[in-house]
Design a protein around this motif. Structure first.
Motif: not given
Length: 380
Positions: A350, A22-25, A18-20, A342-343, A346, A52
């Protein structure tokens, strides 16, 4: 495979999806060996730094550490007498020396290993978007206490401290105070400007607490109502990309790719009337500096001289170029590789959501100049 390592991989992969969260791992997880295991109670498996969280496997993404050595670092009174730069460098060396495994390569244990060492068996440290609005607002603590008022044991709020030693030291003091009062360690910990910390006896309980906490926080959050605007045309996007690439190259002396994003959140805030003001508050969390060199820069126009002027001012102010530019009614432009961009996307998405919602809780509480300088100088 060791049971503790198996549990760590399960936790990491679950939250890492879930990217919400961790935000970029980003984020950290750990599991301590049970006392009834061979050498139980002596070791802790923890996520390796720079990896990640969702990519962890039996062969990579973790380190095994001697708990005694890790705990000894934070208890060492001599560290407080060192300058912050020397102290953080020494701690990093000692954390690496505390590792006891056959891992190949220069995979360092998380710099936050100290935080994990004195908490319960399973620990999850995340940077959820839903939590961000509370931990980055002036009245966030009060709002969270209302939300979690029905819990048998109260949440623990940890006021901001610098990453690494400062944060670990403050958390240790507050946890000991909590344990003395309630007879147990806290399970739900909100770290001001640092995220959410969950501490539990089993992986199932830890993952469940993450879910419960996020869902409860979400109920108070929303998105701004914005009139739909037409999609930016390809010609404008291409032109802005070339301008940013050229200005960056001329001022920084190197060529980088420029990527364009226009997902739902970015589109809303590119067209929201108050976005410029939201971004003027400065960086919210250490990660916004580490990944993005500060908040996204707001651009009203797509004219070359205007973009050049803004970029030069930001380079002079920050000592380096910002990574992200949010252009009014167009979208987000990010400088860097496809992976790093990409990170950044995110983190920016956020941050925009968090800034908007923090207004409901007394207003945005950004990092102070001193807090920012520590991160820039120590590379936290």
């Amino acid at each position: 495979m060791d049971k503790a390592l198996l549990a760590l991989i399960k936790i990491s992969r679950t939250v890492g999806k879930n990217g919400q969260l961790t935000q970029g791992g980003s984020g950290n997880t750990s599991v301590k060996m049970a006392p009834d295991q061979v050498e139980g109670g002596k070791f802790m498996f923890i996520k390796a730094s720079g990896t990640a969280i969702g990519d962890m496997s039996a062969k990579k993404g973790w380190r095994r550490m001697r708990l005694g050595k890790v705990r000894g670092i934070i208890e060492d009174k001599k560290l407080s007498k060192l300058s912050s730069k020397k102290r953080e460098a020494q701690i990093a060396r000692r954390l690496l020396a505390a590792c006891s495994d056959n891992t190949k390569g220069n995979y360092r244990p998380s710099i936050e290993s100290n935080l994990h060492s004195f908490l319960d068996k399973c620990v999850i440290h995340l940077h959820p978007t839903a939590v961000g609005a509370f931990i980055n607002s002036k009245n966030g603590k009060t709002e969270l206490q209302k939300l979690f008022a029905m819990e048998k044991f109260p949440l623990l709020w940890v006021p901001y401290a610098n990453p690494g030693y400062g944060l670990a030291k403050k958390l240790l003091v507050l946890c000991r105070r909590y344990e003395k009062k309630y007879g147990r360690l806290p399970q739900i910990v909100f770290l001001q400007k640092h995220g959410l910390l969950i501490s539990a006896a089993t992986e199932k309980e830890a993952i469940g607490l993450v879910s419960i906490t996020i869902e409860r926080c979400k109920k108070k959050l929303s998105m701004p109502a914005v009139k739909k605007d037409k999609k930016p045309d390809a010609k404008t996007i291409k032109a802005v990309k070339l301008i940013i690439k050229d200005v960056f190259s001329r001022n920084m002396g190197k060529n980088e790719q420029v990527h364009f994003y226009n997902n739902k959140i970015i589109s809303i805030f590119a067209n929201y009337a108050d976005t410029k003001r939201l971004l003027q508050s400065g960086p919210l969390e250490p990660g916004e500096i580490v990944y993005c060199n500060g908040p996204a820069v707001w651009l009203e126009e797509t004219e070359k001289n205007q973009i050049a002027d803004v970029l030069k001012k930001q380079i002079k102010k920050r000592g380096k170029s910002p990574a992200a530019f949010l252009v009014k009614k167009v979208g987000l432009f990010v400088i860097g590789t496809a992976k790093s961009a990409s990170v950044v996307r995110q983190v920016v998405s956020s941050s925009l959501f968090v800034r908007y919602n923090a207004q409901k809780f007394g207003g945005i509480s950004a990092l102070t100049k001193a807090e920012q300088n520590f991160i820039y100088n120590c590379g936290a």
